[in-house]
Design an enzyme around this catalytic site. Structure first.
Site, PDB file in Angstrom:
ATOM      1  N   CYS A 134      68.716 -63.024  92.347  1.00 26.75           N
ATOM      2  CA  CYS A 134      67.981 -61.779  92.090  1.00 26.75           C
ATOM      3  C   CYS A 134      67.503 -61.155  93.396  1.00 26.75           C
ATOM      4  O   CYS A 134      66.481 -61.563  93.955  1.00 26.75           O
ATOM      5  CB  CYS A 134      66.794 -62.061  91.166  1.00 26.75           C
ATOM      6  N   CYS A 137      64.080 -59.586  93.347  1.00 29.33           N
ATOM      7  CA  CYS A 137      62.950 -60.543  93.369  1.00 29.33           C
ATOM      8  C   CYS A 137      62.752 -61.098  94.773  1.00 29.33           C
ATOM      9  O   CYS A 137      61.615 -61.294  95.206  1.00 29.33           O
ATOM     10  CB  CYS A 137      63.207 -61.748  92.467  1.00 29.33           C
ATOM     11  N   ASP A 138      63.843 -61.425  95.448  1.00 32.79           N
ATOM     12  CA  ASP A 138      63.742 -62.249  96.660  1.00 32.79           C
ATOM     13  C   ASP A 138      64.122 -61.536  97.958  1.00 32.79           C
ATOM     14  O   ASP A 138      63.949 -62.101  99.037  1.00 32.79           O
ATOM     15  CB  ASP A 138      64.647 -63.490  96.495  1.00 32.79           C
TER      16      ASP A 138
END
Ligand code: NAP
Length: 312
Positions: A134, A137-138
């Site tokens: 993701c 997200c990261d």
């Protein structure tokens, strides 16, 4: 009070929560079993710009929080647990969770799909330590980093492009010469000077499990079988998804890839069991289509209960 619930919804993404809003407003007191990722995949995204009603866009987690509140407002009860297996052979369906057993007259399966992995040993061991599924997200953890993105679909294009906001360089590794991604997404990625495409290739090794972080990868050219090393700080796997239908194996029919088969709307092969969202749909996979199917599943469950006088 009966311990058999009128409607039990498995999954709390866009499909599950929409089903809950409809079932709750029909006074069916739905139970939602949250699953391992409450809110579903949209909680791992940032801006959602194509969900109708939000002209300025909305953050994925906020959209899911709003849906959850809407479901709660009408009396939905949430249970934090995960389904292990099910028995749908009788009128009363039995859902065996890790911590409890739940009985229901109808079940709505809305378990979504999970990211597909490459299958390398190091991939799991280094997940969250340089390996990710993701980018939204990261990505921010990888400022000025060198990264690899694997895949040739829209996700890979989107993730590579997004990661260039932070990264110094993004190698996009694809197993073929042609991308599956839409033209517009391809063009956006290909014209980005920070993205270098490595065609006909696979990530064959991810280093370094011993160190507990990603230090590089081995790339194999699938045509020549030659390999070379790339020093990178992170690997983003964007190669599609697998439907989360394992707990229902044997209880309902799926296709060869595990997607739940439905007919006449959202009816599965087991009477009184309905399915909606990404665990069914490998074509559209949108928040709005999942929500629409969740609505359909709740209405189908409601009609099933009404036909049997179980809706009060
Ligand atoms: P996808 O379209 O199924 O593409 C998966 C890609 O991963 C393919 O290029 C595939 O290669 C490759 N792949 C699969 N298994 C692999 C393996 N074991 N090793 C290496 N490569 C592998 O999945 P997606 O990109 O996640 O997209 C899913 C759906 O969501 C699509 O309908 C897409 O349009 C949509 N989507 C839309 C947007 C957007 O519009 N903003 C963004 C993301 C996704 P092959 O091509 O060789 O099969």
């Amino acid at each position: 009070m009966s311990d058999v619930h009128p409607v039990v919804i498995v999954g709390s993404g866009a499909a599950g929560l929409t089903a809950a809003v409809y079932a709750a407003r029909a006074n069916l007191k739905p139970i939602v079993i949250d699953g391992s990722l409450p809110g579903g995949q949209l909680t791992t995204t940032t801006d959602v710009e194509n969900y109708p009603g939000f002209p300025e866009g909305v953050m994925g987690p906020e959209l899911m929080e709003r849906m959850r509140k809407q479901a709660e407002r009408f009396g939905t009860q949430f249970i934090f647990d995960q389904v292990a297996e099910c028995d749908f052979t009788s009128e009363i369906k039995v859902i065996k969770c890790n911590q409890q057993e739940i009985k229901a007259h109808t079940v709505v399966i809305a378990t979504g799909a999970s990211p597909r992995l490459l299958g390398l040993d190091a991939e799991k061991k280094l997940m969250g330590r340089g390996v990710s599924t993701c980018a939204t997200c990261d990505g921010a953890f990888f400022r000025d980093a060198n990264l690899v993105v694997v895949g040739g679909g829209d996700s890979a294009m989107e993730e590579s492009t997004f990661l260039t906001k932070f990264a110094k360089k993004v190698y996009l590794v694809h197993r073929r010469q042609e991308f599956r991604a839409s033209k517009i997404m391809q063009e956006r990625a290909l014209k980005n000077p920070k993205i270098e495409v490595i065609y006909d290739s696979a990530v064959s090794v991810i280093n370094d499990v011993e160190k507990g972080e990603v230090t590089g990868v081995e790339i194999q050219n699938l045509k020549t079988k030659e390999t070379h090393d790339l020093a990178v700080d992170g690997v983003f796997v964007a190669i599609g998804h697998i439907p989360n239908s394992a707990p229902f194996k044997g209880a309902i029919k799926t296709d060869e890839n595990g997607y739940i088969l439905t007919e006449k709307g959202t009816q599965t092969s087991a009477a009184g069991v309905f399915a909606a969202g990404d665990c069914v749909d490998h074509v559209y996979r949108q928040a709005i289509t999942a929500a629409g199917m969740g609505c359909m599943a709740a209405l189908d469950a409601e009609r099933y209960l009404a036909a049997r006088g179980l809706d009060t």
